[in-house]
Design a protein around this motif. Structure first.
Motif, mmCIF file in Angstrom:
data_model
loop_
_atom_site.group_PDB
_atom_site.id
_atom_site.type_symbol
_atom_site.label_atom_id
_atom_site.label_comp_id
_atom_site.label_asym_id
_atom_site.label_seq_id
_atom_site.Cartn_x
_atom_site.Cartn_y
_atom_site.Cartn_z
ATOM 1 N N THR A 190 -6.048 13.353 31.731
ATOM 2 C CA THR A 190 -5.501 13.602 30.400
ATOM 3 C C THR A 190 -4.259 14.493 30.549
ATOM 4 O OG1 THR A 190 -7.238 15.260 30.313
ATOM 5 C CG2 THR A 190 -7.563 13.312 28.968
ATOM 6 N N TYR A 191 -3.383 14.431 29.556
ATOM 7 C CA TYR A 191 -2.068 15.087 29.687
ATOM 8 C C TYR A 191 -1.700 15.865 28.420
ATOM 9 C CZ TYR A 191 -1.859 11.519 33.328
ATOM 10 O OH TYR A 191 -2.150 10.728 34.400
ATOM 11 N N ARG A 192 -1.244 17.081 28.619
ATOM 12 C CA ARG A 192 -0.746 17.875 27.473
ATOM 13 C C ARG A 192 0.425 18.734 27.912
ATOM 14 N NH1 ARG A 192 -6.372 19.827 24.354
ATOM 15 N NH2 ARG A 192 -7.340 17.786 24.547
ATOM 16 N N ARG A 193 1.323 19.004 26.971
ATOM 17 C CA ARG A 193 2.493 19.835 27.291
ATOM 18 C C ARG A 193 2.097 21.306 27.299
ATOM 19 N NH1 ARG A 193 5.852 19.622 23.313
ATOM 20 N NH2 ARG A 193 4.656 18.242 21.972
ATOM 21 N N GLN A 194 1.292 21.689 28.282
ATOM 22 C CA GLN A 194 0.804 23.068 28.371
ATOM 23 C C GLN A 194 0.765 23.487 29.838
ATOM 24 O OE1 GLN A 194 -3.139 22.257 26.878
ATOM 25 N NE2 GLN A 194 -2.546 22.683 24.754
ATOM 26 N N ILE A 195 1.121 24.752 30.100
ATOM 27 C CA ILE A 195 0.894 25.263 31.460
ATOM 28 C C ILE A 195 0.777 26.785 31.442
ATOM 29 C CG2 ILE A 195 3.374 25.207 32.125
ATOM 30 C CD1 ILE A 195 2.144 24.375 34.996
ATOM 31 N N ASP A 196 -0.390 27.267 31.855
ATOM 32 C CA ASP A 196 -0.638 28.692 32.089
ATOM 33 C C ASP A 196 -1.914 28.797 32.930
ATOM 34 O OD1 ASP A 196 -2.877 28.558 30.350
ATOM 35 O OD2 ASP A 196 -1.641 29.009 28.609
ATOM 36 N N ALA A 197 -2.486 29.991 33.007
ATOM 37 C CA ALA A 197 -3.622 30.195 33.927
ATOM 38 C C ALA A 197 -4.835 29.319 33.592
ATOM 39 C CB ALA A 197 -4.025 31.657 33.930
ATOM 40 N N THR A 198 -4.975 28.922 32.325
ATOM 41 C CA THR A 198 -6.146 28.104 31.962
ATOM 42 C C THR A 198 -5.749 26.704 31.492
ATOM 43 O OG1 THR A 198 -6.124 29.090 29.755
ATOM 44 C CG2 THR A 198 -7.655 30.050 31.365
ATOM 45 N N HIS A 199 -4.468 26.359 31.595
ATOM 46 C CA HIS A 199 -4.001 25.029 31.179
ATOM 47 C C HIS A 199 -3.081 24.425 32.232
ATOM 48 C CE1 HIS A 199 -4.974 27.040 27.367
ATOM 49 N NE2 HIS A 199 -5.291 25.840 26.929
ATOM 50 N N THR A 200 -3.284 23.131 32.527
ATOM 51 C CA THR A 200 -2.340 22.403 33.381
ATOM 52 C C THR A 200 -1.871 21.172 32.601
ATOM 53 O OG1 THR A 200 -4.273 21.378 34.436
ATOM 54 C CG2 THR A 200 -3.192 23.135 35.647
ATOM 55 N N PRO A 201 -0.656 20.674 32.885
ATOM 56 C CA PRO A 201 -0.134 19.529 32.115
ATOM 57 C C PRO A 201 -0.956 18.265 32.362
ATOM 58 C CG PRO A 201 1.577 20.491 33.507
ATOM 59 C CD PRO A 201 0.317 21.197 33.848
ATOM 60 N N MET A 202 -1.566 18.145 33.543
ATOM 61 C CA MET A 202 -2.483 17.033 33.815
ATOM 62 C C MET A 202 -3.825 17.650 34.148
ATOM 63 S SD MET A 202 -4.323 15.062 35.985
ATOM 64 C CE MET A 202 -3.927 15.702 37.600
#
Ligand code: FA5
Length: 339
Positions: A190-202
């Motif tokens: 799954t894919y989302r426009r997010q990136i930080d310590a608890t989120h990755t784009p894929m």
């Protein structure tokens, strides 16, 4: 003339003796210099013998020269071969080829699959590039509905997206099976426009869907509890918290007791740093919305169902204590080798 030939004979004998006593490539090199070098014995013969007046002598020296060249090159191959044999120890262990292993996300997916297979769930995979109908509209999320903003979707066309959740699999499974019972676990990217310590784009989600006559919330609770205890440990407990999803009614967030403070929310008389409250969020769930059943071609008066969609990397993070999800996709072999 006889004396002069004698000189070639003498050098030939000397050369044969030298050759016999030669055992290393360095010694072959010095023979090369001694006989074939600029100041070597063969050039010396050319100088002292009357080669210009007697072509036979010149020929004899050239024949000797070819013999010296051949013999020295044969000798060199011999000494190199035997040197190689000297250093070849058959008892030395061979080089160990490094063995790869399954990536920790693949390991987690296998674990999830095994747990749900024990409950009779069938593993499915549905498209990662999806049309608006399966991804949103058919899941009761109309165009321009604010719920579409929640998921920070990647659009690949006017009507196509990279799926931000695995819930598109709900409608596809209903279409495939056409009638209940349905019991699937759809695990996919799954894919989302997010990136930080608890989120990755894929990232990966695993989506459960159970539809049959008389399915209710207690069934959802039972499956949730079974999964949590199987994956995290028998001492863990779960709870439902009211939430909102367009495609389920009622909707919940499922929480699991924190493994660090054992659900107390406190560690050494201060609030637990991992959860602060004793509970960690596992993911969303709910009873399948009647509109979604209808959109999948099923009759909500004849059957009901529950669904849940949780993050693979997130449960891995919760179980292993990983501080940062991005490490999983860092390609750092020192990190990956630990799993
Ligand atoms: C959903 O995606 C719903 N489709 C889940 C669902 C399915 C609800 C069926 C009801 C019925 P949510 O947006 O909360 O829900 O995401 C689910 C889980 O995906 C989260 O709990 C989290 O574990 C994981 N997740 C979400 N975004 C990311 C991200 N960027 N990186 C890693 N994991 C993520």
């Amino acid at each position: 003339m006889g004396i002069k030939i004698l000189e070639i004979d003498q050098i030939t004998k000397e050369f044969e003796k030298d050759l016999k006593n030669t055992a290393t490539s360095a010694e072959v090199d010095s023979l090369n210099i001694k006989y074939l070098g600029k100041q070597g014995k063969i050039n010396h013969l050319f100088k002292i013998l009357p080669v210009k007046t007697d072509p036979q002598i010149g020929k004899a020296i050239n024949d000797f020269k070819s013999i010296v060249q051949d013999k020295l090159s044969t000798k060199l191959s011999e000494v190199l071969d035997s040197a190689e044999q000297d250093t070849f120890d058959v008892t030395v262990p061979g080089f160990e080829k490094p063995l790869g292993s399954l990536h920790l996300v693949s390991q987690t997916i296998k674990e999830i699959e095994t747990i749900f297979q024990k409950l009779g769930f069938v593993r499915r995979r549905y498209p990662e590039v999806e049309t608006d109908w399966y991804y949103a509209e058919g899941l009761n999320i109309p165009k321009d509905h604010p719920a579409r903003d929640d998921q920070e979707t990647f659009y690949v066309g006017d009507n196509t997206v990279l799926t931000a959740h695995t819930s598109n699999g709900q409608l596809r499974e209903m279409e495939l099976k056409k009638s209940p019972p349905i019991k699937m676990i759809n695990i996919g990217k799954t894919y989302r426009r997010q990136i930080d310590a608890t989120h990755t784009p894929m990232f990966h989600q695993f989506e459960g869907l159970v539809i049959d006559k008389g399915i209710n919330i207690t069934h959802l609770l039972g499956v949730t509890e079974y999964f949590a205890k199987s994956y995290f440990g028998q001492d863990r407990r779960t709870r439902l918290r009211p939430h909102h999803f367009q495609f389920t009614e009622p909707s919940f967030e499922i929480d699991i007791t924190c493994g660090v403070c054992q659900g107390t929310g406190m560690m050494h008389q201060i609030p637990c740093k991992v959860c602060k409250s004793g509970w960690l969020e596992l993911g969303g769930a709910g009873m399948v919305h009647p509109n979604v059943l209808r959109n999948g071609g099923l009759n909500p008066d004849e059957c009901s169902g529950f669904a849940f969609g949780w993050g693979v990397e997130r449960i891995l993070m919760m179980k292993s204590g990983l501080p940062d999800l991005r490490l999983i996709y860092s390609d750092d072999i020192r990190f990956l080798k630990q799993f």
